[in-house]
Design a protein around this motif. Structure first.
Motif, short mmCIF file in Angstrom:
data_model
loop_
_atom_site.label_atom_id
_atom_site.label_comp_id
_atom_site.label_asym_id
_atom_site.label_seq_id
_atom_site.Cartn_x
_atom_site.Cartn_y
_atom_site.Cartn_z
N ARG A 48 0.81 -1.23 0.00
CA ARG A 48 0.00 0.00 0.00
C ARG A 48 0.84 1.27 0.00
O ARG A 48 0.33 2.36 0.17
CB ARG A 48 -0.93 0.00 1.21
CG ARG A 48 -1.98 -1.08 1.12
CD ARG A 48 -3.08 -0.80 2.13
NE ARG A 48 -4.15 -1.76 2.01
CZ ARG A 48 -5.11 -1.72 1.10
NH1 ARG A 48 -5.13 -0.77 0.20
NH2 ARG A 48 -6.05 -2.63 1.08
N GLU A 50 4.26 3.29 -2.04
CA GLU A 50 5.23 3.31 -3.13
C GLU A 50 5.99 4.62 -3.11
O GLU A 50 5.39 5.68 -2.99
CB GLU A 50 4.53 3.23 -4.49
CG GLU A 50 3.74 1.97 -4.73
CD GLU A 50 3.08 1.98 -6.09
OE1 GLU A 50 3.38 1.07 -6.87
OE2 GLU A 50 2.27 2.90 -6.36
N TYR A 79 -1.82 4.08 -0.40
CA TYR A 79 -3.19 3.71 -0.73
C TYR A 79 -3.93 3.38 0.56
O TYR A 79 -3.49 2.53 1.33
CB TYR A 79 -3.20 2.53 -1.71
CG TYR A 79 -2.38 2.84 -2.94
CD1 TYR A 79 -2.88 3.68 -3.92
CD2 TYR A 79 -1.10 2.34 -3.09
CE1 TYR A 79 -2.12 4.00 -5.04
CE2 TYR A 79 -0.33 2.66 -4.20
CZ TYR A 79 -0.85 3.48 -5.17
OH TYR A 79 -0.10 3.81 -6.28
N ARG A 118 -1.79 6.40 -12.09
CA ARG A 118 -1.49 5.15 -11.37
C ARG A 118 -2.57 4.85 -10.33
O ARG A 118 -3.04 3.73 -10.21
CB ARG A 118 -0.12 5.28 -10.72
CG ARG A 118 0.42 4.02 -10.09
CD ARG A 118 1.85 4.28 -9.62
NE ARG A 118 2.50 3.08 -9.20
CZ ARG A 118 3.22 2.28 -9.96
NH1 ARG A 118 3.37 2.56 -11.24
NH2 ARG A 118 3.78 1.20 -9.47
N LEU A 122 -5.43 1.77 -10.20
CA LEU A 122 -5.56 0.85 -9.07
C LEU A 122 -6.94 0.93 -8.42
O LEU A 122 -7.18 0.32 -7.39
CB LEU A 122 -4.46 1.12 -8.04
CG LEU A 122 -3.05 0.75 -8.51
CD1 LEU A 122 -2.01 1.25 -7.53
CD2 LEU A 122 -2.93 -0.75 -8.71
N CYS A 124 -8.54 3.71 -7.21
CA CYS A 124 -8.77 4.74 -6.19
C CYS A 124 -9.87 5.70 -6.66
O CYS A 124 -9.98 6.02 -7.84
CB CYS A 124 -7.49 5.53 -5.93
SG CYS A 124 -6.21 4.56 -5.11
#
Length: 161
Positions: A48, A50, A79, A118, A122, A124
């Motif tokens: 979660r 990066e 995240y 990105r 994913l 979001c």
């Protein structure tokens, strides 16, 4: 330019960016403490989190400054699961920096565009960030990118044990 996940080898360059946003510091002269090592290892091992970098060369052909790659910018994406927004995760952006000598070239906008892309990829439902009240130029930058001042943020520094 290449947008990629940072590796341990990038840590001195990332720390140099974070240490002084107004000057270019030599990554080779950057002290990487045990705390930095632990923090990077935690980010790297957490699905979660990066730490992402924008470089001037393809990571497959050049992996550090000695081989010709320069880290132009960085940011951290975290995240966060939540029940709001239909249960969709949100992405928290932190530690956004672009090399002082490369500002004004659109690199920051590209870095943020790639981060938002990105996060969207994913699943979001929201990208959020905070910025120090002193960084008025950064506030204008984020607003130009479509970010809105929707909340007032609060922070509570915790003393080290």
């Amino acid at each position: 330019m290449i947008f990629r996940v940072a590796t341990r080898r990038d840590l001195p360059a990332v720390l140099a960016l974070l240490a002084d946003e107004d000057r270019v510091l030599d990554p080779a002269a950057t002290v990487v403490s045990e705390e930095h090592e632990r923090a990077f290892a935690a980010i790297e091992s957490d699905a979660r989190n990066e730490m992402l970098v924008l470089t001037d060369r393809d990571a497959d052909t050049a992996v550090d400054a000695e081989r010709g790659e320069v880290i132009l910018g960085c940011l951290q994406l975290t995240y966060i699961p939540g029940l709001g927004r239909g249960g969709r995760e949100r992405a928290l952006v932190e530690a956004v920096r672009v090399r002082a000598d490369r500002r004004g070239e659109g690199l920051g906008a590209e870095l943020m565009r790639l981060a938002v892309e990105r996060a969207r990829g994913l699943g979001c439902g929201l990208v959020q960030l905070t910025s120090s009240k002193r960084r008025t130029a950064a506030h204008r930058f984020y607003e130009r990118l479509g970010f809105a001042r929707s909340h007032e943020g609060f922070k509570l520094p915790l003393e080290r044990p």
